[in-house]
Enzyme design. Structure first.
Site, PDB file in Angstrom:
ATOM      1  N   LYS A  79      22.945  95.640   1.504  1.00 42.68           N
ATOM      2  CA  LYS A  79      22.529  94.783   2.621  1.00 42.68           C
ATOM      3  C   LYS A  79      23.656  94.743   3.647  1.00 42.68           C
ATOM      4  CE  LYS A  79      20.652  90.111   3.551  1.00 42.68           C
ATOM      5  NZ  LYS A  79      20.267  88.813   2.958  1.00 42.68           N
ATOM      6  N   SER A 160      15.645  86.991   4.188  1.00 38.27           N
ATOM      7  CA  SER A 160      16.337  87.853   5.112  1.00 38.27           C
ATOM      8  C   SER A 160      16.613  89.258   4.560  1.00 38.27           C
ATOM      9  CB  SER A 160      17.665  87.217   5.523  1.00 38.27           C
ATOM     10  OG  SER A 160      18.548  87.145   4.415  1.00 38.27           O
ATOM     11  N   SER A 184      16.364  84.136   0.357  1.00 33.67           N
ATOM     12  CA  SER A 184      16.432  85.452   1.002  1.00 33.67           C
ATOM     13  C   SER A 184      16.428  86.647   0.058  1.00 33.67           C
ATOM     14  CB  SER A 184      17.656  85.532   1.908  1.00 33.67           C
ATOM     15  OG  SER A 184      17.406  84.884   3.119  1.00 33.67           O
TER      16      SER A 184
END
Lengths: 494, 501, 95
Positions: A79, A160, A184
């Site tokens: 990420k 997210s 998330s």
């Protein structure tokens, strides 16, 4: 011949060890998949060289007869909230476009030390603020899933960690890192039919992870199986003296401890999670989950978490308050974007830099956070929210007197279409209703796929555990995984 | 406290000044408060900057034990409440010297609570005029970086070497009433910090600086509105700031104006304070507990170690010097005013007692006198301070021992000391090499005395006729003839005999 | 509590985010909506409840006073938008 990109972390690890395929073959296969999946926009940066280097190391080690590292030659996605040395790290913001850290986050370093390689930096909601991956400066991530019946509306991969979820579901990577502040990891995992676990707050070091809300942020793995999550988490977690909130505890052997028998376990069903207007399909999935854990030997009890409805408002004070301060460092002085018109002074430079560098959602949260901390409002908002947080944590403590784990849906709906909720921030925030309470209490929590809705979209079940009981959470996840037999995958259209 | 109160004479009568100081003292430590970068003064720009100090994304603070320890020891030294539970808070504001966009400080739960400091307003007689100044709190916080404005026509330069260095903010109560009290308070605070070793007190290098809060009122009236003059960096400037700011406020009030609560700056060149309106920008610091840091909880063993490591503090030391060592009040006060002086004196004292085989109280007065007159006089001429003294305590003790055992006389000791300063040689070596050793050889002295008496028949007659005051004359003549090397006691004894005829 | 455009501008100025009048007008109802929803927290009885400080019980560790970093000026300055002679630079600040 099997397509290695269909394999998960454990299978790749074992296959490389056994010599069924070389690490290089694995890396190359995934690199091709990544390069052909631009339409998903899951990656901000692709790093084939990194993956190849790790593969070469693994193959060389095997050729030399050495014992392979735990993740030798296994390529993963990172990420883009984790600082990676020499590789652009943006948090999906214009503010950090081009920023190349001179340091490596603790979590990513642990993964590289374990032999893993990086296929690229995954897209996300800007500064991890969002539930649909529509706030990235680098564009929306598109879910690989589509509704059935010829509805080709692009769907949200969740947020997210939307780049992570999309890439895993599309088999571009076998697993990836995520971060979870209010859901998330879990919500995007649920949206694309994969698993993801947020460990106990303090298990994974926050050092080198771009901060959103310090008291909530926690890294965790996302993958297509519970076992894969356990393997990745073992190689991400661990005490880090550089993070004051890191827990000084040894990392349990979660993979070795996996067991899908829930005999002797009590699983609580929090009645307050039966929210008004919950879709019947979610309700049905939840009931299905209850049946599955009973089948695995667990006793199911109803419990009460009376302050649940206040979790979201408390979260939307605490997280923006911390974010407003954490993001003050983006000022155009030491790194990142600088916007400076002729004749502007320092304070004007700050204002124009931050106006240009932050997206709307980030600005909205900074403004809310600034407002709730400002003179005269602090006690009414921030102090009250932290008190409510104490009550929410106390609710869980009380529940643990009656049960070992909690079972809930992960999200109140299946994936929604891009644009469907982006106009109404509050509707978007409500998507986190089931994930936020455990974040506020720092508890380990996981989402595993339960089934598909009528439109053919995945739905997830959430297991919440006591502090430090990742093993219990993983085991319940495994019990559900075995019974759900979730094998659905998106048809490739990209 | 009987000293006349300090009053400002205005057109409408007398005014009283009320002063409180917020002193920022840099904590002595190798590394910064929340990072492993060095704290040394004078390094190349940005060479002592960690990624944490530069507030790189994802960097996190971890507190330095030594900084916490020094703050606790400082609190103990002023008899303050030590809070076993404290927290760090963020003070949010934007400035180019503040990389994080917030300063980590302690607002809600400081590490040290109320304490006090006793100040003395008469150096010659320290116990005559004393006053107790209350301390509100001490908290620990990060220093900011440094901006330079004169290197470039349109740019300011940012150096982050100081950013993140640990400071103690020591907040007094508004208990001071005159520039002298403010000066005495700051000097005393500085002395205590230097004794404790928690701050080097070096005001030139910015290790200590004071924000001076001043208000005026008619004696006995309510507190007036105060102004805060920032970053005043010497005792003298603090006293001047109080003086000029109080006078300015009286003038404003007597002209019918109002005092605005504001931040001001002291301009030493013009001897005035002026408003810093540019910084007035409606501050709203949005303090909240730093979520990167947990509450700081100190256990008993930590506190015990802090307490056990505290040195004897200036007031206790001064009293001991007077009572146990028999020094004058003035000498005791001067010797204990600064930790380095006291340390030097005690080294001299210990060494003197050792080489002479006597108790410290027997050698203390000679040691104190020599240090404060001979050594200070010499250092004064050389423009050096005690830390740079060319003569060490050990060398001083050797010199004093030679006097004490009669090897050299007092006047000769002064000469030997001069030579020590010039050559760096030890006193015994100088005495040996130059044959300055005092003689007690009665035969030699008797011979010289006989000569002196023979050369001065008139004086001899007068003496024998009853003018005994001339004894000193004969001593002087004898000593002079022996180039100062005769043992004065022996000379006295033999002279008396010879004069008696 | 109602947030008007003036408040939005004031908060944006505190947060050092330049916003136009149009932005402020758009944001005011949005923020009002969110803040109005947040205000339901006021109905929770929190008398005798301490605000949360540590999510998971844990104590603050103190590190040794050792120099571990520094002498890395180039690395520190590497990503700077503007710098010279070993300094970061900003528009001249008049004090």
């Amino acid at each position: 011949m099997t397509d290695v990109t269909d394999l998960g972390i454990a299978q790749l690890r074992d296959g490389i060890r056994a010599g069924t395929f070389s690490a290089r073959e694995v890396a190359d296969a995934f690199i091709v998949k990544v390069s052909k999946a631009k339409a998903l926009n899951a990656f901000i940066v692709e790093t084939p060289d990194h993956a190849i280097a790790a593969a070469k190391d693994a193959d060389a080690a095997r050729a030399a007869g050495e014992t392979l590292k735990p993740l030798a030659g296994v390529p993963i996605g990172m990420k883009d909230l984790f600082a990676t040395k020499g590789v652009q790290t943006t948090a999906a913001s214009h503010m950090l476009e081009g920023f190349k850290p001179v340091y490596e986050s603790t979590v990513s370093q642990r993964l590289w030390d374990a032999g893993a390689g990086m296929l690229g930096k995954l897209n996300l909601d800007q500064f991890a603020m969002g539930s649909s991956n529509e706030t990235s400066y680098f564009g929306n991530v598109i879910s690989p899933w589509r509704r059935g019946g010829g509805d080709n509306a692009p769907l949200a991969p969740g947020g997210s960690s939307g780049g992570s979820s999309a890439a895993i579901a599309a088999r571009l990577v076998p697993g990836a890192t995520g971060t979870d502040t209010g859901g998330s990891i879990r919500q995007p995992a649920a949206f694309v039919g994969i698993s993801g676990i947020k460990p106990t707050y303090g298990r994974c070091s926050r050092w080198g992870v771009v901060a959103f809300a310090s008291s909530l942020d926690q890294a965790g793995p996302m993958a297509r199986s519970v076992q894969d999550c356990a393997i990745l988490l073992e190689n991400m977690a661990g005490f880090d003296p550089k993070d004051s909130t890191s827990l000084e505890l040894a990392v349990p052997k979660w993979e070795a401890g996996l067991s899908s028998s829930l005999r002797g376990k009590k699983i609580g069903i929090p009645k307050e999670y039966r929210v008004d207007g919950m879709p019947a399909e979610i309700e049905a999935l939840w009931q299905q989950g209850i049946d599955w854990v009973k089948d695995a030997g667990a006793e199911v009890v109803e419990v009460s978490l009376p302050h649940t409805k206040y979790a979201l408002p408390a979260y939307y004070i605490i997280a923006p308050a911390e974010a407003s301060s954490n993001l003050a460092r983006y000022d155009g002085v030491r790194y990142g974007l600088r916007e400076l018109a002729d004749g502007q002074n320092l304070q004007e430079m700050y204002a124009s830099t931050r106006a240009a560098g932050f997206g709307d959602e980030v600005k909205r949260r900074i403004l809310i956070g600034t407002y709730v901390l400002s003179a005269g409002f602090y006690d009414a908002y921030y102090t009250q929210a932290q008190k409510v947080r104490t009550l929410i944590a106390r609710d869980f403590d009380n529940a643990w007197m009656e049960c070992d784990l909690l079972l809930t849906p992960t999200a109140p709906s299946a994936a929604f279409a891009l644009g469907e909720k982006s106009a109404d921030p509050l509707a978007m925030y409500l998507n986190d209703v089931f994930t936020v309470p455990s974040s506020l209490a720092g508890l380990p929590a996981m989402s595993v796929p339960g089934g598909l809705d009528k439109a053919g979209l995945p739905l997830g079940l959430q297991i919440i555990g006591k502090p430090l009981d990742e093993q219990g959470v993983l085991n319940a996840g495994l019990a559900i995984e075995e019974r759900a037999g979730f094998t659905a995958r998106p048809e490739s259209w990209w | 406290m009987t000293e006349a109160a300090y009053r400002i004479q205005g057109d409408t009568g007398e005014w009283e000044v009320v002063i409180g100081l917020e002193v920022h003292a840099q904590v002595t430590s190798n590394a910064k408060l929340f990072s492993g970068a060095a704290t040394a003064f004078g390094a190349e720009p940005n060479s002592q900057v960690s990624l944490i100090d530069a507030a790189m994304p994802g960097m996190l603070p971890t507190p330095n034990r030594e900084c916490i320890r020094q703050a606790v020891r400082t609190g103990m030294a002023i008899g303050a409440v030590i809070n076993k539970y404290s927290r760090f808070d963020r003070k949010n504001y934007f400035y180019a010297d503040l990389p994080q966009g917030y300063q980590i400080s302690q607002l809600f739960h400081p590490i040290v609570g109320e304490g006090q400091i006793e100040i003395s307003l008469d150096e010659k007689d320290p116990e005559a005029f004393t006053k107790t100044i209350g301390i509100e709190r001490i908290h620990v916080e990060q220093d900011a970086g440094k901006l330079m404005h004169d290197q470039h026509p349109t740019r300011s330069y940012v150096d982050l070497n100081r950013a993140g260095v640990a400071l103690m903010e020591i907040v007094s109560k508004p208990d001071m009433r005159s520039p002298q009290e403010a000066g005495a308070y700051l000097s005393k605070l500085r002395a205590i910090l230097r004794y404790v070793g928690s701050c080097d007190g070096n005001m030139d290098q910015g290790s200590m600086r004071a924000d001076v809060n001043v208000s005026v009122r008619k004696p006995g009236a309510e507190f007036g509105t105060r102004t805060e003059t920032k970053n005043v960096n010497s005792v003298r400037f603090v006293m001047q700031t109080v003086e000029v700011e109080a006078r300015r406020q009286v003038e404003v009030l007597e002209a019918g104006g109002k005092i605005v609560q504001e931040t001001r700056l002291f301009d030493p060149d013009r001897g005035e304070t002026r408003s810093m309106r540019s910084k007035e920008d409606a501050h709203d610091y949005r303090y909240f507990p730093d979520p990167d840091l947990l509450p700081l909880e100190l256990d008993d063993s930590f506190l015990e170690e802090c307490r056990a490591s505290l040195p004897e503090l200036p007031d206790a030391k001064r009293r001991r010097y007077e009572q146990a060592l028999g020094l004058t009040a003035y000498n005791a006060a001067v010797l204990t005013a600064d930790a380095d002086t006291a340390r030097w004196f005690e080294a001299l004292l210990a060494e003197s007692a050792r080489v002479q085989g006597k108790g410290e109280q027997e050698v203390a007065r000679a040691a104190a006198n020599w240090l404060l007159s001979d050594l200070y006089g010499a250092l004064n001429k050389l423009g050096k301070d005690l830390g740079e003294s060319p003569v060490s305590p050990v060398q001083g003790a050797e010199l004093l021992a030679l006097v004490a055992d009669g090897t050299i006389s007092g006047p000769l000791a002064k000469q030997v000391f001069e030579i020590m300063l010039e050559t760096g040689d030890s006193a015994p070596k100088i005495v040996e090499d130059r044959g300055l050793k005092q003689t007690s050889d009665t035969g030699a002295i008797e011979a010289v005395i006989a000569e002196v008496l023979a050369k001065n028949p008139g004086q001899l007659e007068q003496y024998r006729g009853g003018k005994e005051a001339l004894f000193g004359f004969f001593v002087g003549q004898t000593m002079k003839a022996m180039a100062g090397k005769a043992n004065p006691a022996v000379v006295n004894e033999l002279l008396k005999k010879a004069l008696a005829g | 509590m109602s947030v008007d455009t003036a408040t939005v501008k004031k908060v944006a100025s505190l947060a050092r985010i330049a916003i136009s009048d149009a932005d402020a007008e758009r944001l005011a109802p949005e923020l009002n909506n969110i803040l109005g929803w947040i205000e339901q927290l006021g109905e929770v009885d929190t008398a005798n409840v301490d605000p949360m400080t540590a999510v998971i019980p844990n104590t603050l560790r103190l590190r040794a006073d050792v120099i571990t970093e520094g002498q890395q000026r180039d690395a520190v300055l590497q990503n700077a938008p503007q710098g010279e002679h070993g300094f970061f630079t900003v528009p001249k600040v008049v004090e």
